[in-house]
Design an enzyme around this catalytic site. Structure first.
Site, PDB file in Angstrom:
ATOM      1  N   ASN A   1      35.318  57.654  34.386  1.00  0.00           N
ATOM      2  CA  ASN A   1      35.242  57.840  35.668  1.00  0.00           C
ATOM      3  C   ASN A   1      35.748  59.307  36.022  1.00  0.00           C
ATOM      4  O   ASN A   1      36.166  59.788  36.901  1.00  0.00           O
ATOM      5  CB  ASN A   1      36.683  57.300  36.206  1.00  0.00           C
ATOM      6  CG  ASN A   1      36.234  55.704  36.445  1.00  0.00           C
ATOM      7  OD1 ASN A   1      35.182  55.506  36.863  1.00  0.00           O
ATOM      8  ND2 ASN A   1      37.135  54.936  36.265  1.00  0.00           N
TER       9      ASN A   1
ATOM     10  N   ASN B   1      37.574  50.235  35.642  1.00  0.00           N
ATOM     11  CA  ASN B   1      38.833  50.264  36.705  1.00  0.00           C
ATOM     12  C   ASN B   1      38.528  49.994  38.172  1.00  0.00           C
ATOM     13  O   ASN B   1      39.173  50.806  38.697  1.00  0.00           O
ATOM     14  CB  ASN B   1      39.754  51.376  36.225  1.00  0.00           C
ATOM     15  CG  ASN B   1      40.505  51.093  34.792  1.00  0.00           C
ATOM     16  OD1 ASN B   1      40.812  49.827  34.648  1.00  0.00           O
ATOM     17  ND2 ASN B   1      40.482  52.084  34.134  1.00  0.00           N
TER      18      ASN B   1
ATOM     19  N   THR C   1      40.602  54.214  25.021  1.00  0.00           N
ATOM     20  CA  THR C   1      40.529  54.176  26.142  1.00  0.00           C
ATOM     21  C   THR C   1      39.514  53.106  26.543  1.00  0.00           C
ATOM     22  O   THR C   1      38.826  52.582  25.504  1.00  0.00           O
ATOM     23  CB  THR C   1      39.751  55.504  26.899  1.00  0.00           C
ATOM     24  OG1 THR C   1      38.794  55.680  26.234  1.00  0.00           O
ATOM     25  CG2 THR C   1      40.901  56.686  26.326  1.00  0.00           C
ATOM     26  N   THR C   2      39.523  52.866  27.885  1.00  0.00           N
ATOM     27  CA  THR C   2      38.673  51.977  28.483  1.00  0.00           C
ATOM     28  C   THR C   2      37.219  52.265  28.055  1.00  0.00           C
ATOM     29  O   THR C   2      36.448  51.402  27.448  1.00  0.00           O
ATOM     30  CB  THR C   2      38.588  51.692  29.819  1.00  0.00           C
ATOM     31  OG1 THR C   2      40.218  51.393  30.423  1.00  0.00           O
ATOM     32  CG2 THR C   2      37.756  50.674  30.431  1.00  0.00           C
ATOM     33  N   GLY C   3      36.796  53.535  28.265  1.00  0.00           N
ATOM     34  CA  GLY C   3      35.358  54.026  27.838  1.00  0.00           C
ATOM     35  C   GLY C   3      35.078  53.721  26.568  1.00  0.00           C
ATOM     36  O   GLY C   3      33.760  53.222  26.164  1.00  0.00           O
TER      37      GLY C   3
ATOM     38  N   TRP D   1      34.054  63.142  30.374  1.00  0.00           N
ATOM     39  CA  TRP D   1      34.514  64.576  30.402  1.00  0.00           C
ATOM     40  C   TRP D   1      36.005  64.643  30.352  1.00  0.00           C
ATOM     41  O   TRP D   1      36.676  65.098  31.707  1.00  0.00           O
ATOM     42  CB  TRP D   1      33.624  65.290  31.519  1.00  0.00           C
ATOM     43  CG  TRP D   1      33.892  66.793  31.152  1.00  0.00           C
ATOM     44  CD1 TRP D   1      34.703  67.487  31.601  1.00  0.00           C
ATOM     45  CD2 TRP D   1      33.228  67.458  30.231  1.00  0.00           C
ATOM     46  NE1 TRP D   1      34.676  68.756  31.213  1.00  0.00           N
ATOM     47  CE2 TRP D   1      33.624  68.854  30.231  1.00  0.00           C
ATOM     48  CE3 TRP D   1      32.245  67.277  29.357  1.00  0.00           C
ATOM     49  CZ2 TRP D   1      33.173  70.108  29.503  1.00  0.00           C
ATOM     50  CZ3 TRP D   1      31.572  68.507  28.547  1.00  0.00           C
ATOM     51  CH2 TRP D   1      32.169  69.535  28.531  1.00  0.00           C
TER      52      TRP D   1
ATOM     53  N   TYR E   1      39.838  64.870  37.356  1.00  0.00           N
ATOM     54  CA  TYR E   1      40.208  63.820  36.473  1.00  0.00           C
ATOM     55  C   TYR E   1      39.418  62.641  36.635  1.00  0.00           C
ATOM     56  O   TYR E   1      38.606  62.108  35.707  1.00  0.00           O
ATOM     57  CB  TYR E   1      41.707  63.706  36.185  1.00  0.00           C
ATOM     58  CG  TYR E   1      41.996  62.441  35.081  1.00  0.00           C
ATOM     59  CD1 TYR E   1      41.666  63.088  33.800  1.00  0.00           C
ATOM     60  CD2 TYR E   1      42.385  61.379  35.403  1.00  0.00           C
ATOM     61  CE1 TYR E   1      42.216  62.231  32.796  1.00  0.00           C
ATOM     62  CE2 TYR E   1      42.658  60.386  34.687  1.00  0.00           C
ATOM     63  CZ  TYR E   1      42.592  60.862  33.050  1.00  0.00           C
ATOM     64  OH  TYR E   1      42.759  59.967  32.215  1.00  0.00           O
ATOM     65  N   HIS E   2      39.487  62.076  37.864  1.00  0.00           N
ATOM     66  CA  HIS E   2      38.464  60.822  38.444  1.00  0.00           C
ATOM     67  C   HIS E   2      37.686  61.606  39.449  1.00  0.00           C
ATOM     68  O   HIS E   2      38.218  62.552  40.268  1.00  0.00           O
ATOM     69  CB  HIS E   2      39.498  59.845  39.095  1.00  0.00           C
ATOM     70  CG  HIS E   2      40.373  59.122  37.793  1.00  0.00           C
ATOM     71  ND1 HIS E   2      41.191  58.303  38.108  1.00  0.00           N
ATOM     72  CD2 HIS E   2      39.843  58.699  36.593  1.00  0.00           C
ATOM     73  CE1 HIS E   2      41.481  57.487  37.097  1.00  0.00           C
ATOM     74  NE2 HIS E   2      40.904  58.099  36.164  1.00  0.00           N
TER      75      HIS E   2
ATOM     76  N   HIS F   1      46.584  57.595  25.019  1.00  0.00           N
ATOM     77  CA  HIS F   1      45.343  57.998  24.661  1.00  0.00           C
ATOM     78  C   HIS F   1      45.232  59.240  23.984  1.00  0.00           C
ATOM     79  O   HIS F   1      45.887  60.208  24.362  1.00  0.00           O
ATOM     80  CB  HIS F   1      44.387  58.107  26.013  1.00  0.00           C
ATOM     81  CG  HIS F   1      44.257  56.829  26.747  1.00  0.00           C
ATOM     82  ND1 HIS F   1      44.233  55.667  26.146  1.00  0.00           N
ATOM     83  CD2 HIS F   1      44.169  56.306  28.243  1.00  0.00           C
ATOM     84  CE1 HIS F   1      44.197  54.504  26.991  1.00  0.00           C
ATOM     85  NE2 HIS F   1      43.971  54.910  28.300  1.00  0.00           N
TER      86      HIS F   1
HETATM   87  O1  CDP Z   1      41.539  52.844  31.692  1.00  0.00           O
HETATM   88  P1  CDP Z   1      41.812  54.437  31.627  1.00  0.00           P
HETATM   89  O2  CDP Z   1      42.704  54.956  32.059  1.00  0.00           O
HETATM   90  O3  CDP Z   1      41.240  54.567  29.970  1.00  0.00           O
HETATM   91  O4  CDP Z   1      40.311  54.928  32.057  1.00  0.00           O
HETATM   92  P2  CDP Z   1      39.802  55.688  33.507  1.00  0.00           P
HETATM   93  O5  CDP Z   1      40.787  56.802  33.868  1.00  0.00           O
HETATM   94  O6  CDP Z   1      39.808  54.460  34.724  1.00  0.00           O
HETATM   95  O7  CDP Z   1      38.420  56.311  33.081  1.00  0.00           O
HETATM   96  C1  CDP Z   1      37.517  55.320  32.641  1.00  0.00           C
HETATM   97  C2  CDP Z   1      37.051  55.767  31.284  1.00  0.00           C
HETATM   98  O8  CDP Z   1      36.145  57.087  31.174  1.00  0.00           O
HETATM   99  C3  CDP Z   1      38.155  56.260  30.350  1.00  0.00           C
HETATM  100  O9  CDP Z   1      38.562  55.354  29.542  1.00  0.00           O
HETATM  101  C4  CDP Z   1      37.347  57.398  29.680  1.00  0.00           C
HETATM  102  O10 CDP Z   1      36.815  56.779  28.438  1.00  0.00           O
HETATM  103  C5  CDP Z   1      36.608  58.022  30.383  1.00  0.00           C
HETATM  104  N1  CDP Z   1      37.081  59.354  31.121  1.00  0.00           N
HETATM  105  C6  CDP Z   1      36.601  60.524  30.668  1.00  0.00           C
HETATM  106  O11 CDP Z   1      35.991  60.788  29.428  1.00  0.00           O
HETATM  107  N2  CDP Z   1      37.175  61.625  31.300  1.00  0.00           N
HETATM  108  C7  CDP Z   1      37.848  61.622  32.327  1.00  0.00           C
HETATM  109  N3  CDP Z   1      38.396  62.733  32.898  1.00  0.00           N
HETATM  110  C8  CDP Z   1      38.399  60.335  32.907  1.00  0.00           C
HETATM  111  C9  CDP Z   1      37.758  59.178  32.176  1.00  0.00           C
END
Ligand code: CDP
Length: 316
Positions: free
Chosen positions: A106, A129, A238-240, A260, A273-274, A290
């Site tokens: 994300n 998510n 993490t989810t990823g 990233w 971030y997202h 994380h």
């Molecule tokens: O559930 P979680 O908070 O881990 O995930 P998220 O914020 O919904 O983003 C999904 C996945 O994308 C994360 O688990 C990370 O593996 C990856 N991600 C990343 O690499 N860099 C970011 N700035 C945000 C998310």
């Protein structure tokens, strides 16, 4: 385009001239290392089997059973009738194999990437998510075969369904999933209980066409165990990273987008971030369980070794 080149997933990757600006440490070509991919699959299978562990099955639980949360061992939840009704009878990934899979993280690095088309060409597309896609098609695509949903998403992205507008918004998002797998880690941390129940209720009441999956209790420990054994000292995957680890079981080639975890891009420009909200990087600071940059380093190494392909720039 990617950490070291960009092209469509179907073709052997060619380098592009602007890559050096993105990352000085890269080679000119990405070539899939099939041998390494198979070795990784085998190693991971010693810790978990994605086909089994992707979800608890109906046979193994019954309504009223008590479950201890993975991260809050002292708190418990009861298996509700609705949860039981939504447990799959057989694994949604039973016997599945795909030539290429995309895992879409994300990160805001996806904005202006133009990667949507490429992402949608993969045989199996995993998203995280319930991230929105309609408004970002050009950069993230729409194809969704599996999407995760941490219970906290209901709070963060759907205002805990405080009124009909938010309820309707969630309903629409769920309807748009159209037969894909909805993967809900319901047994991880306390506090998500009601949120999971709300979603279960909506799915049943509105006969939403999704295949629900609720990962087993041991999955997180198993995934963490695998990475620790490989000297990647993550606190909580993490989810990823979870999705990558699962995907090795049923995907021959794995392509990562939207990974990233840094506020500045490879070109030093700010990165959200997202890609779709205003969550800040502080969210994954010291206090966060994380260890995303650590995970990223491991994924980047795997990219250089040809086990997966990481795209962190524009697609062709
Ligand atoms: O559930 P979680 O908070 O881990 O995930 P998220 O914020 O919904 O983003 C999904 C996945 O994308 C994360 O688990 C990370 O593996 C990856 N991600 C990343 O690499 N860099 C970011 N700035 C945000 C998310």
């Amino acid at each position: 385009g990617t950490v070291n080149g960009s092209s469509s997933p179907a073709v052997a990757e060619q380098s592009t001239d602007n890559i050096k600006h993105h990352d000085k440490t890269v080679q000119s070509q990405w070539i899939h290392n099939e041998t390494l991919s198979l070795t990784i699959r085998k190693h991971i299978l010693k810790f978990l089997d994605a086909e089994k562990d992707i979800s608890v099955l109906k046979g193994t639980l019954k309504p009223g059973d008590i479950i201890h949360y993975v991260f809050d061992r002292d708190s418990t939840m009861n298996v509700s009738q609705n949860l039981y009704a939504l447990l799959p009878r057989t694994s949604p990934l039973k016997g599945k194999h795909y030539r290429t899979c995309a895992i879409v993280g994300n990160s805001g690095i996806l904005l202006n990437s133009g990667c949507g088309k490429e992402i949608d060409t993969h045989s199996f597309v995993i998203r995280c998510n319930l991230a929105p896609v309609q408004e970002y098609i050009h950069d993230v695509g729409t194809k969704t075969d599996l999407v995760t949903m941490n219970p906290s998403v209901i709070q963060r992205a759907f205002e805990d369904l405080v009124n009909d507008t938010w309820r309707e918004k969630l309903l629409q998002r769920l309807h748009s999933l159209n037969g894909s797998i909805l993967w809900i880690p319901a047994f991880m941390a306390k506090g998500g209980k009601e949120r999971v129940e709300w979603v279960n209720e909506l799915i049943l009441k509105h006969r939403i066409n999704v295949r629900t999956a609720y990962p087993s209790l041991r999955l997180l420990h198993a995934v963490r165990g695998y990475w620790l054994t490989n000297k990647v000292y993550i606190k909580r995957p993490t989810t990823g990273l979870l999705m990558y680890t699962l995907a090795t079981r049923f995907c021959n080639q794995i392509y990562l987008y939207g990974f990233w975890p840094f506020p500045q891009g490879p070109d030093q420009n700010p990165v959200k971030y997202h890609y779709y909200d205003s969550l800040k990087y502080g969210y994954m600071s010291q206090a966060s369980p994380h260890t995303m940059p650590l995970e990223f380093k491991a994924l980047k190494l795997l990219h250089h070794q040809g086990a997966l392909k990481l795209t962190v720039g524009p697609c062709n």
